[in-house]
Design a protein around this motif. Sequence first.
Motif, PDB file in Angstrom:
ATOM      1  N   VAL A 148       0.917  -1.041   0.064  1.00 51.60           N
ATOM      2  CA  VAL A 148       0.040  -0.074   0.210  1.00 51.60           C
ATOM      3  C   VAL A 148       0.996   1.194   0.102  1.00 51.60           C
ATOM      4  O   VAL A 148       1.910   1.434   0.787  1.00 51.60           O
ATOM      5  N   ASP A 149       0.623   2.251  -1.132  1.00 53.85           N
ATOM      6  CA  ASP A 149       1.300   3.466  -1.040  1.00 53.85           C
ATOM      7  C   ASP A 149       0.597   4.570  -0.398  1.00 53.85           C
ATOM      8  O   ASP A 149       1.253   5.524   0.230  1.00 53.85           O
ATOM      9  N   GLU A 150      -0.757   4.706  -0.316  1.00 54.62           N
ATOM     10  CA  GLU A 150      -1.405   5.634   0.150  1.00 54.62           C
ATOM     11  C   GLU A 150      -2.804   5.076   0.892  1.00 54.62           C
ATOM     12  O   GLU A 150      -3.399   4.223   0.417  1.00 54.62           O
ATOM     13  N   ILE A 151      -3.300   6.007   1.968  1.00 54.62           N
ATOM     14  CA  ILE A 151      -4.728   5.580   2.508  1.00 54.62           C
ATOM     15  C   ILE A 151      -5.173   6.992   2.336  1.00 54.62           C
ATOM     16  O   ILE A 151      -4.715   8.028   2.889  1.00 54.62           O
ATOM     17  N   VAL A 152      -6.565   7.005   2.087  1.00 46.72           N
ATOM     18  CA  VAL A 152      -7.458   7.994   2.126  1.00 46.72           C
ATOM     19  C   VAL A 152      -8.668   7.743   2.987  1.00 46.72           C
ATOM     20  O   VAL A 152      -9.593   6.759   2.669  1.00 46.72           O
ATOM     21  N   LEU A 153      -8.834   8.471   4.208  1.00 48.37           N
ATOM     22  CA  LEU A 153     -10.245   8.190   4.998  1.00 48.37           C
ATOM     23  C   LEU A 153     -11.045   9.553   4.733  1.00 48.37           C
ATOM     24  O   LEU A 153     -10.766  10.493   4.644  1.00 48.37           O
ATOM     25  N   GLU A 172       2.249  -5.368  13.104  1.00 46.07           N
ATOM     26  CA  GLU A 172       3.140  -4.351  13.597  1.00 46.07           C
ATOM     27  C   GLU A 172       2.495  -2.887  13.415  1.00 46.07           C
ATOM     28  O   GLU A 172       1.647  -2.722  12.535  1.00 46.07           O
ATOM     29  N   HIS A 173       3.073  -1.684  13.848  1.00 47.93           N
ATOM     30  CA  HIS A 173       2.775  -0.443  13.390  1.00 47.93           C
ATOM     31  C   HIS A 173       2.830   0.035  12.097  1.00 47.93           C
ATOM     32  O   HIS A 173       3.787  -0.714  11.421  1.00 47.93           O
ATOM     33  N   VAL A 174       2.174   0.714  11.497  1.00 46.46           N
ATOM     34  CA  VAL A 174       2.158   1.072  10.124  1.00 46.46           C
ATOM     35  C   VAL A 174       2.371   2.625  10.155  1.00 46.46           C
ATOM     36  O   VAL A 174       1.323   3.298  10.526  1.00 46.46           O
ATOM     37  N   ARG A 175       3.338   3.392   9.784  1.00 46.26           N
ATOM     38  CA  ARG A 175       3.621   4.634   9.988  1.00 46.26           C
ATOM     39  C   ARG A 175       3.033   5.381   8.792  1.00 46.26           C
ATOM     40  O   ARG A 175       3.157   4.873   7.560  1.00 46.26           O
ATOM     41  N   LEU A 176       2.201   6.417   9.055  1.00 42.05           N
ATOM     42  CA  LEU A 176       1.598   7.150   7.890  1.00 42.05           C
ATOM     43  C   LEU A 176       2.259   8.750   7.888  1.00 42.05           C
ATOM     44  O   LEU A 176       2.638   9.158   8.958  1.00 42.05           O
ATOM     45  N   ARG A 177       2.191   9.382   6.902  1.00 39.41           N
ATOM     46  CA  ARG A 177       2.386  10.638   6.635  1.00 39.41           C
ATOM     47  C   ARG A 177       1.202  11.659   6.178  1.00 39.41           C
ATOM     48  O   ARG A 177       0.893  11.064   5.141  1.00 39.41           O
ATOM     49  N   HIS A 191      -5.784  12.182   3.757  1.00 39.92           N
ATOM     50  CA  HIS A 191      -4.790  11.613   2.689  1.00 39.92           C
ATOM     51  C   HIS A 191      -3.840  11.534   3.195  1.00 39.92           C
ATOM     52  O   HIS A 191      -2.958  12.215   3.714  1.00 39.92           O
ATOM     53  N   TYR A 192      -3.264  10.187   3.449  1.00 35.96           N
ATOM     54  CA  TYR A 192      -2.260   9.610   4.008  1.00 35.96           C
ATOM     55  C   TYR A 192      -1.008   8.777   3.030  1.00 35.96           C
ATOM     56  O   TYR A 192      -1.667   8.117   2.283  1.00 35.96           O
ATOM     57  N   ALA A 193       0.027   9.309   2.983  1.00 34.73           N
ATOM     58  CA  ALA A 193       1.219   8.399   2.519  1.00 34.73           C
ATOM     59  C   ALA A 193       1.625   7.379   3.362  1.00 34.73           C
ATOM     60  O   ALA A 193       1.767   7.880   4.747  1.00 34.73           O
ATOM     61  N   VAL A 194       1.903   5.899   2.956  1.00 33.58           N
ATOM     62  CA  VAL A 194       2.275   4.989   3.933  1.00 33.58           C
ATOM     63  C   VAL A 194       3.832   5.408   3.981  1.00 33.58           C
ATOM     64  O   VAL A 194       4.676   5.530   2.957  1.00 33.58           O
ATOM     65  N   ALA A 195       4.441   5.679   5.049  1.00 29.36           N
ATOM     66  CA  ALA A 195       5.817   5.791   5.255  1.00 29.36           C
ATOM     67  C   ALA A 195       6.784   4.815   5.320  1.00 29.36           C
ATOM     68  O   ALA A 195       6.359   3.679   5.260  1.00 29.36           O
TER      69      ALA A 195
END
Length: 195
Positions: A148-153, A172-177, A191-195
Amino acid sequence: MSKVFGAHAVSVDGYITGRGAGPGHGLGDGGTLFDWYTDGDTQSRVFDFFKLSAPSARVFDAFAGRVGAVVAGRNTYEDSDHFGGGSPHPDAPLVLLSHRPAPELTERQTLAGNIEDAIAAAREAAGGKDVGLMGGGVLTSALKAGLVDEIVLHQVPVLLGAGRPFFQELPEHVRLRLVEAVAAPGVTHLHYAVA
């Protein structure tokens, strides 16, 4: 290379359906999650039956316009009455992620047994455009596989209290930016990018 992203309307407490969701019942009592699709006066350029607020139309159309293929899980597929033999997106084919056979599949639909094969098939079908993920199980599987590259909520200001959660347990944790946050009537687009 095309990107893979999950975008979904979600309640503040993290649900993508309400109580009673299932085949023939759609989102159960969670239909309010999608009121913002039709509560505005700006016509979507991608989904001709959506009239959104101007800020929602900008965000929604930007993401919907990127989609070349969709991967959906079996629950979403069944709850949506097989998308009428098509796809949740008017221009993008569907890849169904399921371990069970699906004899009702049409020429716009493909079956894959694991997330890696599903995303590979979707990338091929997308013709250089991005792959949209639909459903919590699909997103969780893709996150576990590092795909996954991006998540949009599209976060709707409601607490549903029960239903099907968007995010499932991860190892495990998944860091988002945070890339962008857009407040709109009835919804906040995150809109988040998966770090």
